[in-house]
Design a protein around this motif. Structure first.
Motif, PDB file in Angstrom:
ATOM      1  N   ALA A  39       0.862  -1.059  -0.035  1.00  0.00           N
ATOM      2  CA  ALA A  39       0.372   0.148   0.057  1.00  0.00           C
ATOM      3  C   ALA A  39       0.402   1.268  -0.335  1.00  0.00           C
ATOM      4  CB  ALA A  39      -1.270  -0.470   1.253  1.00  0.00           C
ATOM      5  N   HIS A  40       2.894   1.219   0.940  1.00  0.00           N
ATOM      6  CA  HIS A  40       2.581   2.421   0.725  1.00  0.00           C
ATOM      7  C   HIS A  40       4.288   2.226   1.402  1.00  0.00           C
ATOM      8  CE1 HIS A  40      -0.622   4.966   1.782  1.00  0.00           C
ATOM      9  NE2 HIS A  40      -1.151   3.972   2.543  1.00  0.00           N
ATOM     10  N   GLU A  61      -3.977   2.975   9.166  1.00  0.00           N
ATOM     11  CA  GLU A  61      -4.206   1.978   7.631  1.00  0.00           C
ATOM     12  C   GLU A  61      -4.409   0.808   7.650  1.00  0.00           C
ATOM     13  OE1 GLU A  61      -4.488   3.841   4.513  1.00  0.00           O
ATOM     14  OE2 GLU A  61      -4.573   5.503   6.132  1.00  0.00           O
ATOM     15  N   THR A 224      -2.042  -0.663 -15.340  1.00  0.00           N
ATOM     16  CA  THR A 224      -1.285   0.535 -15.142  1.00  0.00           C
ATOM     17  C   THR A 224      -0.126   0.379 -15.934  1.00  0.00           C
ATOM     18  OG1 THR A 224       0.799  -0.711 -13.747  1.00  0.00           O
ATOM     19  CG2 THR A 224      -0.753   0.442 -12.269  1.00  0.00           C
TER      20      THR A 224
ATOM     21  N   THR B  12       1.543   3.577  -9.263  1.00  0.00           N
ATOM     22  CA  THR B  12       2.794   2.398  -9.525  1.00  0.00           C
ATOM     23  C   THR B  12       2.865   1.693  -9.577  1.00  0.00           C
ATOM     24  OG1 THR B  12      -0.781   2.195  -9.425  1.00  0.00           O
ATOM     25  CG2 THR B  12       0.530   0.190  -9.465  1.00  0.00           C
ATOM     26  N   CYS B  44       2.715   5.788  -2.961  1.00  0.00           N
ATOM     27  CA  CYS B  44       1.543   4.750  -3.167  1.00  0.00           C
ATOM     28  C   CYS B  44       1.563   4.803  -4.610  1.00  0.00           C
ATOM     29  CB  CYS B  44       0.820   5.573  -2.332  1.00  0.00           C
ATOM     30  SG  CYS B  44       0.093   6.876  -2.947  1.00  0.00           S
ATOM     31  N   ASP B  46      -1.124   4.635  -7.416  1.00  0.00           N
ATOM     32  CA  ASP B  46      -2.959   5.162  -8.272  1.00  0.00           C
ATOM     33  C   ASP B  46      -4.290   5.366  -7.840  1.00  0.00           C
ATOM     34  OD1 ASP B  46      -0.651   7.167 -10.136  1.00  0.00           O
ATOM     35  OD2 ASP B  46      -1.096   5.641 -11.095  1.00  0.00           O
ATOM     36  N   ARG B  47      -4.109   5.289  -6.679  1.00  0.00           N
ATOM     37  CA  ARG B  47      -5.767   4.885  -5.958  1.00  0.00           C
ATOM     38  C   ARG B  47      -5.948   5.974  -4.908  1.00  0.00           C
ATOM     39  NH1 ARG B  47      -3.621  -0.929  -4.239  1.00  0.00           N
ATOM     40  NH2 ARG B  47      -1.945   0.143  -3.928  1.00  0.00           N
ATOM     41  N   ASP B  50      -5.073   5.995  -1.214  1.00  0.00           N
ATOM     42  CA  ASP B  50      -4.133   5.611  -0.449  1.00  0.00           C
ATOM     43  C   ASP B  50      -3.733   6.904  -0.572  1.00  0.00           C
ATOM     44  OD1 ASP B  50      -4.224   3.328  -0.078  1.00  0.00           O
ATOM     45  OD2 ASP B  50      -3.363   2.208  -1.440  1.00  0.00           O
ATOM     46  N   ASP B  77      -6.254   6.117 -14.931  1.00  0.00           N
ATOM     47  CA  ASP B  77      -6.136   5.710 -13.386  1.00  0.00           C
ATOM     48  C   ASP B  77      -4.755   7.153 -13.080  1.00  0.00           C
ATOM     49  OD1 ASP B  77      -3.842   5.637 -15.141  1.00  0.00           O
ATOM     50  OD2 ASP B  77      -2.498   4.340 -14.432  1.00  0.00           O
ATOM     51  N   ASP B  78      -5.639   8.263 -13.453  1.00  0.00           N
ATOM     52  CA  ASP B  78      -4.001   9.050 -12.794  1.00  0.00           C
ATOM     53  C   ASP B  78      -5.243  10.150 -12.492  1.00  0.00           C
ATOM     54  OD1 ASP B  78      -1.197   8.351 -13.642  1.00  0.00           O
ATOM     55  OD2 ASP B  78      -2.199   9.671 -15.753  1.00  0.00           O
TER      56      ASP B  78
END
Lengths: 423, 423
Positions: A39-40, A61, A224, B12, B44, B46-47, B50, B77-78
């Protein structure tokens, strides 16, 4: 259900960009392979307050696993173990067996080197044998042991900063009960990479929007896209039962962008060209790229089987002397022109006894441009046996972008020519 | 009082380690120069969830400034701008003037390329002209505008991912009122860089320990050392009244390591060599580095004044044909030998009509090593007018490390020769 993880990279030298972090990317790759969702990644200096803030952030988180790298050395500014212990509410205690083990390693490392006060060194390293009560200790590869702390919150794996220590110790950590429990919810994913060249990112975006409506189960694909070195990379991660949707996506991309989708198995153009060059003998003739193409061909181990060499003909005299380009041709057409690159290719073929050659001549800037031939104008000529390609392109960016992009274009033209597609 | 900042790197491809982040370190350096303390870098995918979590974390940590990089492209996704807008409680609105500006850029980029549906591309890019209400818009360098959002919390600067876009846009962002206000508590530092070549990191550490006792006010110097590309970089940050301590440090390093301290003003060996080559004419002859040295010389704009060109003589035939190396010499001494590199240098001088030349031949591996000449063995020959240097070194690392290190060694030998220091 799935398992999520976070990575904390500590070290002022990494935070300030003096040293490039290699552990974050490596651990990210390992987690991906395990099926754990990362996640991070967070980076901070060697300040307990900032490390604690990042531990708190990741715990809040809801990650199942935290991996830290760095801050396990003998010096006073290395504080990760103590900070993690405090965060988990554990006391630190001296692990006597570990202290003996570190002493034995130091004795071997330092030996009887004159002028070294072994007891002082050993005292400094005693700190490294202080571990949180109840934690699992990971045997050191250097002198710093790691720890795995399980319990109520996320499992925390504390690893040293040097990659050659961190990497084997990570594998030991993964095998521990506490880590196995933390990642028990992991999902097995597949990951595939496609590579395209010659398509704008927005063109791909359009096709992906089309795919959203046209492909059943498209939402199960985590896609992606990334523009790198002038190429588009499309990475798709999916659970095994979404394999049909992925197959449909590849078919759609092949239909819409067949000529630009050059790799369906993740192989790079460099790898494909290396494979295609088997049994050939290649030479290069470069002006503006000045050796970048030759160096890129020589990146591949074993290239001496097919790579004869090249000429960097930066000056016009060098084009004449080393590649037999007629100075009159240069005077008439200019050094950056299709007749000149074609002549350069012929010179390279002849001098290196090659059957395949690439020539590049262009204006990389910042000076040297003109209204007819602005900065970014690059001419290419490729010969592979009887197949010939000549091109003039206008490439975007600054001097360094233009030279790198020209090298990539040359690799793709070479790939085309080697597969028999000429002008 | 001081100003603190955090950096959020999104993407990502960066989180998963497929692309190396270059923006975090660059921005860290910029903040350092401004006198802003960097507390955290977070990475992180591209969510939005997050990204929001990281924005919240940094805001809770009380930073004055947040800089984000990435996620401004046209694809779905951006999402960085939309996520930042929501975090700040701002609506997104179409900036019509910006939309026109992006369209104009696209029209120039795409031109009349056949098969491209310009309206579709333009529609995909409309998203990039959606900006948070009340934000300051940063003009795009590529096609993506950035934004600066001020207000109650930390000022947030949103920048695109490609470094060649991010870097100029950062400078525009710094000049905005919102950023200037956020960093008003910064401390003015001086920062100086020294560069050394040929000294082990532990030797430097020893001298720095000595400096601690010998130099008054040493504690006011914030020193970070970094081993990079085979060179040691020493960066010192200090407040203006510690200038005397810094001057004493430089004097001490000069006394102890005069021969290895080659740059006191931060200039690189590449820049120094470029300066020294004025009025000369240089050629290269490369085997294992295969164009890396030529490409590095040609990195410098204006190099055509002194750089004639080079030969990549990867095969033995090429050494004979292009550089007049006697095949008997190669058979007797081996392609990686001092007599052969000296012959390569002479060939380069002759064919390119040069007065200065460098030749490199080595075993980069993974194969080709022997007990007498293991992988990493590299021979160098340099000529600058009447000055000549020949060297054989054993370089550490893998194929890529050895080729890069050999290129750096060649640059330093060239620098020595051009300053009149021969064997």
């Amino acid at each position: 259900m799935s398992a999520r993880a976070g990575i904390i990279v500590t070290g002022t030298e990494v935070l300030t960009g003096r040293v490039q972090d290699r552990n974050g990317p490596w651990l990210a790759d390992q987690l991906l392979e395990l099926g754990v969702e990362l996640a991070h990644i967070t980076i901070c200096g060697d300040r307990p307050r900032d490390i604690t803030a990042q531990l708190r952030f990741l715990a809040d988180e809801g990650v199942d696993l935290i991996v830290t790298s760095g801050g396990l050395g003998p010096t006073a500014d290395d504080l990760t173990v103590a900070t993690v212990a405090e965060f988990c509410g554990r006391e630190l205690a001296l692990d006597v067996a570990m202290e003996e083990r570190i002493a034995a390693i130091l004795r071997r490392l330092i030996g009887d080197r004159p002028g070294v006060d072994f007891d002082a060194v050993r005292a400094a390293n005693r700190k490294q044998a202080m571990v949180p009560v109840g934690a699992e200790v990971l045997a050191p590869v250097g002198t710093a042991p790691g720890v795995v702390v399980g319990g109520d919150g996320p499992t925390i794996v504390v690893l040293p900063g040097p990659p050659r220590e961190l990497q084997p110790m990570w594998h030991t950590a993964v095998a521990t009960e506490a880590v196995q429990q933390a990642i028990s919810g992991r999902t097995q994913y597949r990951q595939e990479m496609l590579r395209m060249f010659g398509l704008a990112e927005s063109g791909l975006a359009e096709t992906l929007r089309e795919a959203e409506g046209a492909i059943a189960g498209f939402d199960a694909l985590e896609i992606t896209t990334c523009l790198r070195r002038g190429e588009l990379e499309i990475v798709t991660r999916y659970e095994p039962d979404a394999a049909d949707a992925y197959r449909d996506l590849v078919t759609l991309l092949r239909d819409r962008h067949g000529a630009t989708l050059y790799s369906e198995d993740g192989t790079t153009v460099d790898e494909q060209v290396a494979g295609l060059l088997a049994g050939h003998r290649i030479a290069t003739a470069e002006s503006c790229t000045a050796g970048l193409l030759a160096a890129r061909l020589a990146d591949i181990p074993g290239c001496s089987d097919y790579f004869a060499g090249g000429v960097v003909s930066y000056s016009n005299e060098a084009k004449a002397e080393m590649l037999n380009v007629d100075p009159v041709l240069i005077a008439e057409c200019g050094a950056v022109s299709e007749p000149v690159v074609e002549s350069m290719v012929n010179g390279a073929l002849y001098h290196f006894g090659a059957d395949t050659a690439v020539a590049i001549s262009g204006i990389a800037g910042p000076d040297g441009g003109s209204p007819e031939k602005p900065v970014g104008t690059v001419c290419f000529a490729v010969r592979a046996g009887s197949v010939a390609i000549t091109r003039t392109l206008l490439l975007p960016g600054n001097r360094s972008d233009i030279r790198e992009r020209a090298t990539t274009v040359a690799m793709h033209l070479l790939r085309r020519a080697l597969t028999g597609v000429g002008d």
